[in-house]
Design a protein around this motif. Structure first.
Motif, PDB file in Angstrom:
ATOM      1  N   LYS A   1       4.312  10.798  -5.437  1.00 58.29           N
ATOM      2  CA  LYS A   1       5.731  11.110  -5.684  1.00 58.29           C
ATOM      3  C   LYS A   1       6.511  11.302  -4.377  1.00 58.29           C
ATOM      4  CE  LYS A   1       4.846  13.200 -10.192  1.00 58.29           C
ATOM      5  NZ  LYS A   1       5.020  14.385 -11.072  1.00 58.29           N
ATOM      6  N   GLY A   2       6.164  10.497  -3.403  1.00 54.33           N
ATOM      7  CA  GLY A   2       6.896  10.475  -2.140  1.00 54.33           C
ATOM      8  C   GLY A   2       6.383  11.398  -1.065  1.00 54.33           C
TER       9      GLY A   2
ATOM     10  N   ILE B   1       0.847  -1.206   0.000  1.00 53.63           N
ATOM     11  CA  ILE B   1       0.000   0.000   0.000  1.00 53.63           C
ATOM     12  C   ILE B   1       0.875   1.247   0.000  1.00 53.63           C
ATOM     13  CG2 ILE B   1      -1.678   1.325   1.340  1.00 53.63           C
ATOM     14  CD1 ILE B   1      -2.789  -1.346   2.356  1.00 53.63           C
ATOM     15  N   GLY B   2       1.935   1.215   0.809  1.00 56.98           N
ATOM     16  CA  GLY B   2       2.852   2.344   0.850  1.00 56.98           C
ATOM     17  C   GLY B   2       3.538   2.583  -0.485  1.00 56.98           C
ATOM     18  N   VAL B   3       3.872   1.520  -1.191  1.00 61.89           N
ATOM     19  CA  VAL B   3       4.503   1.647  -2.504  1.00 61.89           C
ATOM     20  C   VAL B   3       3.564   2.347  -3.485  1.00 61.89           C
ATOM     21  CG1 VAL B   3       5.353   0.365  -4.514  1.00 61.89           C
ATOM     22  CG2 VAL B   3       6.032  -0.335  -2.213  1.00 61.89           C
ATOM     23  N   VAL B   4       2.292   1.940  -3.470  1.00 61.15           N
ATOM     24  CA  VAL B   4       1.302   2.562  -4.362  1.00 61.15           C
ATOM     25  C   VAL B   4       1.147   4.041  -4.040  1.00 61.15           C
ATOM     26  CG1 VAL B   4      -1.125   2.566  -5.061  1.00 61.15           C
ATOM     27  CG2 VAL B   4       0.076   0.396  -4.739  1.00 61.15           C
ATOM     28  N   LEU B   5       1.042   4.370  -2.752  1.00 60.39           N
ATOM     29  CA  LEU B   5       0.917   5.777  -2.348  1.00 60.39           C
ATOM     30  C   LEU B   5       2.165   6.576  -2.718  1.00 60.39           C
ATOM     31  CD1 LEU B   5      -0.755   5.420   1.168  1.00 60.39           C
ATOM     32  CD2 LEU B   5      -1.817   6.217  -0.955  1.00 60.39           C
ATOM     33  N   ASN B   6       3.308   5.934  -2.599  1.00 57.49           N
ATOM     34  CA  ASN B   6       4.552   6.604  -2.954  1.00 57.49           C
ATOM     35  C   ASN B   6       4.576   6.972  -4.437  1.00 57.49           C
ATOM     36  OD1 ASN B   6       7.346   7.431  -2.339  1.00 57.49           O
ATOM     37  ND2 ASN B   6       7.897   5.750  -3.692  1.00 57.49           N
ATOM     38  N   ILE B   7       4.076   6.085  -5.274  1.00 56.82           N
ATOM     39  CA  ILE B   7       4.026   6.349  -6.714  1.00 56.82           C
ATOM     40  C   ILE B   7       3.007   7.441  -7.021  1.00 56.82           C
ATOM     41  CG2 ILE B   7       3.471   5.344  -8.962  1.00 56.82           C
ATOM     42  CD1 ILE B   7       4.463   2.656  -7.869  1.00 56.82           C
ATOM     43  N   MET B   8       1.850   7.351  -6.376  1.00 61.76           N
ATOM     44  CA  MET B   8       0.774   8.293  -6.669  1.00 61.76           C
ATOM     45  C   MET B   8       1.104   9.715  -6.195  1.00 61.76           C
ATOM     46  SD  MET B   8      -2.533   5.934  -5.699  1.00 61.76           S
ATOM     47  CE  MET B   8      -3.665   7.307  -5.953  1.00 61.76           C
TER      48      MET B   8
ATOM     49  N   PRO C   1       7.309   1.647   3.156  1.00 61.67           N
ATOM     50  CA  PRO C   1       8.073   0.460   2.749  1.00 61.67           C
ATOM     51  C   PRO C   1       9.567   0.683   2.863  1.00 61.67           C
ATOM     52  CG  PRO C   1       7.393   1.681   0.813  1.00 61.67           C
ATOM     53  CD  PRO C   1       6.789   2.393   2.003  1.00 61.67           C
ATOM     54  N   PRO C   2      10.350  -0.396   2.813  1.00 64.83           N
ATOM     55  CA  PRO C   2      11.810  -0.237   2.774  1.00 64.83           C
ATOM     56  C   PRO C   2      12.215   0.637   1.600  1.00 64.83           C
ATOM     57  CG  PRO C   2      11.205  -2.534   3.110  1.00 64.83           C
ATOM     58  CD  PRO C   2       9.944  -1.807   2.781  1.00 64.83           C
ATOM     59  N   ASN C   3      13.232   1.435   1.809  1.00 59.48           N
ATOM     60  CA  ASN C   3      13.696   2.342   0.759  1.00 59.48           C
ATOM     61  C   ASN C   3      14.393   1.557  -0.334  1.00 59.48           C
ATOM     62  OD1 ASN C   3      14.348   4.612  -0.672  1.00 59.48           O
ATOM     63  ND2 ASN C   3      16.066   5.192   0.636  1.00 59.48           N
ATOM     64  N   ALA C   4      13.796   1.516  -1.515  1.00 63.67           N
ATOM     65  CA  ALA C   4      14.372   0.766  -2.628  1.00 63.67           C
ATOM     66  C   ALA C   4      13.887   1.359  -3.936  1.00 63.67           C
ATOM     67  CB  ALA C   4      13.982  -0.717  -2.552  1.00 63.67           C
TER      68      ALA C   4
END
Length: 271
Positions: free
Chosen positions: A38-39, A29-36, A67-70
């Motif tokens: 832009k961090g 979920i965090g990855v999706v939010l990060n993309i949407m 999420p882990p920073n990657a």
């Protein structure tokens, strides 16, 4: 019998059995939010005592989705790796101990952020699960030191060497980081040391042993509904409660004591 054994006897049945999967789902979920976003979502969910005390109470749990920073290209492999780590720890510790490790780490991280805030109220604190994840990896490396991972999918490295790199990283961050980082590092290491001391009698497990146990569970999944033949001396579960459970006798116990796969390595030996 240590404090973990006593707690497990009382509350073990309440453990979340698929916690590694749920952790990875939260990160997804965090990855999706990060993309949407832009961090920018990070500054709305990261653990910040000041914001929490001013009404943003969702941060008490919201920081768990960071999420882990990657790199976005490798994040899927990173999440799969964390899931594998969690599942492997469950295999050795059992679901209850893994639950305790994660939840105590989460509670301690929250407590640490508030302690820092009340001591240094002018310090802006943003905390996430970075150091909790590092402590989970240290626990994994302690039990599976010879396991190999492939950096960038090519270079094989034993996890014990990566663990030493993590220790060096923690030391560097402790010396150069702010007060929030220092407290977070101490909390994560205390969580690791607490479980390491309480579990120091666990034997180290080879990758082949884990694969053998998984293959056995798959082969024994078709257990018929009849009076049980196996019963765990710790939790009392039988093959009728969960057909995927594996049972083994302990050669170190004085008597014919049988244990399920969750308690084979974690029980107190009967003398």
């Amino acid at each position: 019998m240590n404090w973990l054994d006593k707690l497990e006897r009382k509350f073990g049945r309440y453990a979340i059995r698929n916690l590694p999967l749920y952790i990875v789902m939260l990160y997804a979920i965090g990855v999706v939010l990060n993309i949407m976003t832009k961090g920018s979502y990070y500054y709305y969910v990261a653990l910040n005592p000041y914001m929490i005390l001013h009404g943003q109470v969702w941060r008490l749990l919201g920081f768990l989705i960071v999420p882990p920073n990657a790199n976005i290209i490798f994040i899927i492999f990173v999440l799969m790796f964390y899931y594998s780590i969690g599942e492997s720890l469950v295999q050795v510790w059992g679901a209850f101990r893994f639950n305790m490790y994660i939840f105590l780490g989460v509670i301690a991280t929250i407590a640490a952020s508030f302690i820092v805030y009340f001591i240094y109220p002018s310090t802006m604190i943003f905390m996430d699960t970075f150091y909790l994840n590092l402590s989970m990896f240290l626990a994994y490396a302690t039990i599976f030191p010879e396991m190999r991972v492939y950096l960038s999918g090519i270079v094989p490295v034993k996890v014990k060497w990566l663990a030493w790199v993590d220790v060096a990283l923690l030391a560097y961050n402790f010396m150069t980081g702010n007060i929030g980082s220092k407290v977070a590092i101490v909390v994560s290491l205390l969580n690791f040391l607490l479980f390491y001391i309480s579990s120091r009698n666990y034997k180290r497990v080879s990758p082949k042993e884990i694969q053998r146990k998984r293959a056995y569970r798959k082969a024994s999944s078709a257990v018929s509904n009849k009076p049980y033949r196996h019963k765990c001396a710790v939790c009392g579960k039988t093959e009728l409660d969960d057909p995927d459970l594996e049972f083994r006798y302990c050669s170190k116990c004085n008597g014919n004591y049988e244990y399920c796969n969750e308690h084979l390595f974690t029980h107190t030996h009967v003398k």
